[in-house]
Write a protein that holds these residues in place. Structure first.
Motif, PDB file in Angstrom:
ATOM      1  N   ARG A  68     -71.789  19.053 132.134  1.00  0.00           N
ATOM      2  CA  ARG A  68     -71.147  18.355 131.018  1.00  0.00           C
ATOM      3  C   ARG A  68     -71.579  18.906 129.662  1.00  0.00           C
ATOM      4  N   THR A  69     -72.876  19.017 129.443  1.00  0.00           N
ATOM      5  CA  THR A  69     -73.358  19.466 128.136  1.00  0.00           C
ATOM      6  C   THR A  69     -72.873  20.878 127.831  1.00  0.00           C
ATOM      7  N   HIS A  70     -72.930  21.747 128.822  1.00  0.00           N
ATOM      8  CA  HIS A  70     -72.495  23.124 128.597  1.00  0.00           C
ATOM      9  C   HIS A  70     -70.995  23.182 128.294  1.00  0.00           C
ATOM     10  N   ILE A  71     -70.188  22.444 129.051  1.00  0.00           N
ATOM     11  CA  ILE A  71     -68.742  22.457 128.804  1.00  0.00           C
ATOM     12  C   ILE A  71     -68.446  21.909 127.416  1.00  0.00           C
ATOM     13  N   ARG A  72     -69.167  20.876 127.010  1.00  0.00           N
ATOM     14  CA  ARG A  72     -68.982  20.341 125.659  1.00  0.00           C
ATOM     15  C   ARG A  72     -69.306  21.398 124.602  1.00  0.00           C
ATOM     16  N   ASP A  73     -70.337  22.177 124.850  1.00  0.00           N
ATOM     17  CA  ASP A  73     -70.697  23.251 123.907  1.00  0.00           C
ATOM     18  C   ASP A  73     -69.593  24.307 123.838  1.00  0.00           C
ATOM     19  N   VAL A  74     -69.007  24.649 124.991  1.00  0.00           N
ATOM     20  CA  VAL A  74     -67.929  25.634 125.013  1.00  0.00           C
ATOM     21  C   VAL A  74     -66.721  25.109 124.237  1.00  0.00           C
ATOM     22  N   VAL A  75     -66.418  23.831 124.411  1.00  0.00           N
ATOM     23  CA  VAL A  75     -65.316  23.207 123.662  1.00  0.00           C
ATOM     24  C   VAL A  75     -65.552  23.349 122.165  1.00  0.00           C
ATOM     25  N   GLU A  76     -66.761  23.030 121.719  1.00  0.00           N
ATOM     26  CA  GLU A  76     -67.070  23.101 120.287  1.00  0.00           C
ATOM     27  C   GLU A  76     -66.986  24.533 119.774  1.00  0.00           C
ATOM     28  N   GLU A  77     -67.465  25.492 120.554  1.00  0.00           N
ATOM     29  CA  GLU A  77     -67.407  26.887 120.125  1.00  0.00           C
ATOM     30  C   GLU A  77     -65.960  27.369 119.979  1.00  0.00           C
ATOM     31  N   LEU A  78     -65.110  26.982 120.908  1.00  0.00           N
ATOM     32  CA  LEU A  78     -63.712  27.386 120.825  1.00  0.00           C
ATOM     33  C   LEU A  78     -63.022  26.739 119.627  1.00  0.00           C
ATOM     34  N   PRO A 134     -58.884  29.628 127.406  1.00  0.00           N
ATOM     35  CA  PRO A 134     -60.268  30.137 127.467  1.00  0.00           C
ATOM     36  C   PRO A 134     -61.263  29.161 128.093  1.00  0.00           C
ATOM     37  N   LEU A 135     -61.101  27.850 127.846  1.00  0.00           N
ATOM     38  CA  LEU A 135     -62.100  26.890 128.337  1.00  0.00           C
ATOM     39  C   LEU A 135     -62.294  26.975 129.850  1.00  0.00           C
ATOM     40  N   PRO A 136     -61.256  26.780 130.672  1.00  0.00           N
ATOM     41  CA  PRO A 136     -61.507  26.821 132.117  1.00  0.00           C
ATOM     42  C   PRO A 136     -61.867  28.198 132.647  1.00  0.00           C
ATOM     43  N   ILE A 137     -61.373  29.285 132.012  1.00  0.00           N
ATOM     44  CA  ILE A 137     -61.737  30.602 132.523  1.00  0.00           C
ATOM     45  C   ILE A 137     -63.204  30.888 132.249  1.00  0.00           C
ATOM     46  N   ILE A 138     -63.720  30.437 131.109  1.00  0.00           N
ATOM     47  CA  ILE A 138     -65.146  30.595 130.823  1.00  0.00           C
ATOM     48  C   ILE A 138     -65.970  29.843 131.849  1.00  0.00           C
ATOM     49  N   VAL A 139     -65.591  28.597 132.121  1.00  0.00           N
ATOM     50  CA  VAL A 139     -66.377  27.750 133.032  1.00  0.00           C
ATOM     51  C   VAL A 139     -66.341  28.299 134.452  1.00  0.00           C
ATOM     52  N   ILE A 140     -65.165  28.646 134.971  1.00  0.00           N
ATOM     53  CA  ILE A 140     -65.100  29.096 136.363  1.00  0.00           C
ATOM     54  C   ILE A 140     -65.724  30.475 136.522  1.00  0.00           C
ATOM     55  N   CYS A 141     -65.588  31.337 135.520  1.00  0.00           N
ATOM     56  CA  CYS A 141     -66.221  32.655 135.612  1.00  0.00           C
ATOM     57  C   CYS A 141     -67.738  32.543 135.575  1.00  0.00           C
ATOM     58  N   GLU A 142     -68.253  31.598 134.791  1.00  0.00           N
ATOM     59  CA  GLU A 142     -69.703  31.391 134.775  1.00  0.00           C
ATOM     60  C   GLU A 142     -70.187  30.841 136.105  1.00  0.00           C
ATOM     61  N   LEU A 143     -69.417  29.931 136.705  1.00  0.00           N
ATOM     62  CA  LEU A 143     -69.797  29.405 138.015  1.00  0.00           C
ATOM     63  C   LEU A 143     -69.823  30.514 139.062  1.00  0.00           C
ATOM     64  N   ALA A 179     -61.200  19.008 141.702  1.00  0.00           N
ATOM     65  CA  ALA A 179     -60.688  17.880 140.922  1.00  0.00           C
ATOM     66  C   ALA A 179     -61.734  17.290 139.969  1.00  0.00           C
ATOM     67  N   PRO A 180     -62.982  17.062 140.387  1.00  0.00           N
ATOM     68  CA  PRO A 180     -63.965  16.505 139.438  1.00  0.00           C
ATOM     69  C   PRO A 180     -64.189  17.410 138.231  1.00  0.00           C
ATOM     70  N   LEU A 181     -64.194  18.734 138.459  1.00  0.00           N
ATOM     71  CA  LEU A 181     -64.389  19.666 137.356  1.00  0.00           C
ATOM     72  C   LEU A 181     -63.180  19.666 136.427  1.00  0.00           C
ATOM     73  N   ALA A 182     -61.978  19.674 136.983  1.00  0.00           N
ATOM     74  CA  ALA A 182     -60.761  19.664 136.156  1.00  0.00           C
ATOM     75  C   ALA A 182     -60.694  18.399 135.310  1.00  0.00           C
ATOM     76  N   ARG A 183     -61.039  17.266 135.908  1.00  0.00           N
ATOM     77  CA  ARG A 183     -61.038  16.003 135.159  1.00  0.00           C
ATOM     78  C   ARG A 183     -62.016  16.083 133.985  1.00  0.00           C
ATOM     79  N   MET A 184     -63.228  16.568 134.257  1.00  0.00           N
ATOM     80  CA  MET A 184     -64.228  16.628 133.198  1.00  0.00           C
ATOM     81  C   MET A 184     -63.802  17.583 132.100  1.00  0.00           C
ATOM     82  N   GLU A 185     -63.312  18.769 132.466  1.00  0.00           N
ATOM     83  CA  GLU A 185     -62.897  19.729 131.449  1.00  0.00           C
ATOM     84  C   GLU A 185     -61.791  19.156 130.570  1.00  0.00           C
ATOM     85  N   THR A 186     -60.835  18.473 131.186  1.00  0.00           N
ATOM     86  CA  THR A 186     -59.734  17.902 130.409  1.00  0.00           C
ATOM     87  C   THR A 186     -60.217  16.784 129.499  1.00  0.00           C
TER      88      THR A 186
END
Length: 425
Positions: A118-128, A147-156, A359-366
């Protein structure tokens, strides 16, 4: 309207008018031909299921197989020979193979693991959002939603930062399935590039082990022999592809509909507790996965009084099922306070053993994307409210998404930028 008893009626689903608003056609089919025989541009007889009850049952019917290798001739006619090398994964398999492959990656998408991001995804949102201009219109799809989901899934997965734009480009080409010679050639080249890339990345992770998901799957492959090399490459492709496009289009659809339903947006802003149900309503109202991936009948199957013969392809219209008035009250109304739309009600993430693992990741990212966007820019507005939205046009609807999303993040700043400086005298 073309007769729903005529397979040529499928052509209606490929028109620009349908792509702009498919729901009147789906409503007609639910009422008159809930299991509709059709012949899409790929030329193979297909049955389209549009009612909620039938769709939910079909999604978990073992007679409707996801093992496209069992229908290999049909598969190759639709997707081409080159796709086979990337599609040996859990989405195209039945139990017990599906069970084995899904178990290998399920630990990466548990609620606890996703929450830790959560914290990391929030940081990516703010950076974008930091990088988005406020003094001029900005297209939120390339600037934010993609960019948001591609950054997250590529990091995973452990895809290096410098490779992400290249991988995203190939993925986009694969998704834009067409039936012209040029389209098929471009798709084949992109599939070959992705296969080569993931084979090379896996080799690098063997030489220099990593703790990311692809590194862990590679170690499991080598130590336990629980998946083949082709399954490993295909799984990497599936996770990257599914974890990117579907969420990107979902975020775009969500922003579009909230901006065009200001009372609903205002309700979410005033009560943050409505954010989670708002995402569920967005998944129901206009989800990014319009139809489930193909199934084929392993025996004669009767659904809603229609016989589907053995070997026929089946397509399940998730977005039609989610607008079925027999399931949802006033289904064409967008309502973030809807009481009949819990996570288990709509079919936006499918149903049964193939229910979306991410699904849990998509919900959180959205949720985090919407919180960040509307929190940072409370006056965000469409750049041109009178302009018709531009939707994806694909030969057979799989994704439902916009091709652009131009907005003014801060309309006041745009107006100020447009005022000329006074001329010194």
């Amino acid at each position: 309207m073309t007769s729903v008893d005529d397979p040529a009626a499928a052509a209606e689903r490929c028109t620009p008018e349908f792509r702009r608003n498919p729901y009147p056609v789906y409503g007609h089919l639910r009422e008159n031909a809930p299991v509709c025989p059709m012949r899409p541009p790929h030329g193979l007889d297909t049955f389209l299921i549009t009612r909620y009850q039938d769709a939910r049952a079909a999604l978990s019917d073992p007679r409707l197989s996801k093992d496209m290798y069992g229908a290999i001739d049909s598969y190759r006619r639709i997707f081409g020979d080159s796709s086979v090398a990337l599609d040996d994964h859990m989405l195209n398999s039945d139990p017990p193979k599906h069970t084995r492959l899904r178990k290998l990656v399920s630990s990466a998408f548990t609620a606890r693991r996703v929450e830790s991001l959560r914290t990391h995804i929030r940081d990516v949102v703010e950076e974008l959002l930091d990088a988005c201009p406020t003094g001029e219109p900005v297209d939120l799809l390339p600037a934010f939603a993609f960019p948001l989901p591609i950054i997250v899934i590529c990091e995973l997965l452990g895809v290096p930062r410098e490779d992400r734009a290249m991988v995203q480009g190939w993925s986009t080409t694969v998704a834009q399935t067409g039936f012209s010679k040029e389209s098929k050639l471009a798709q084949q080249r992109a599939e070959e590039s992705l296969h080569g890339y993931f084979a090379d990345l896996i080799a690098r992770k063997r030489a220099d082990p990593t703790e990311d998901l692809l590194g862990a799957l590679t170690a499991t492959r080598d130590e336990e022999g629980s998946l083949t090399e082709q399954e490993l490459i295909s799984t990497a492709f599936l996770l990257m592809f599914a974890g990117h496009k579907t969420t990107a289009y979902l975020i775009g659809n969500a922003v579009h509909h909230l901006l065009n339903h200001p009372a609903q947006l205002r309700a979410v802003r005033e009560d943050p507790e409505l954010l989670a149900p708002a995402v569920e309503e967005l998944l129901r109202y206009d989800g990014s996965v319009e139809s489930a991936t193909f199934r084929f009948a392993t025996e004669d199957v009767e659904i809603a009084g229609t016989r589907i013969p053995r070997g026929a392809l089946v397509q399940i219209a998730l977005n039609s099922a989610n607008r079925d008035p027999l399931k949802f009250d006033s289904p064409d109304r967008f309502d973030v306070t809807r009481p009949d739309n819990a996570q288990s009600a709509h079919l936006g993430f499918g149903h049964g053993v193939h229910y979306c693992l991410g699904a849990p990741l998509a919900r959180m990212e959205t949720q985090l994307a919407l919180t960040g966007l509307f929190g940072r820019f409370p006056r965000v507005a469409p750049a041109d409210p009178a302009r018709e939205p531009s939707w994806l046009e694909v030969p057979f609807p799989a994704f439902r998404g916009l091709t652009e999303l131009p907005v003014l993040l801060d309309p006041a700043a745009v107006r100020e930028a447009a005022v000329p400086e006074p001329v010194a005298r």
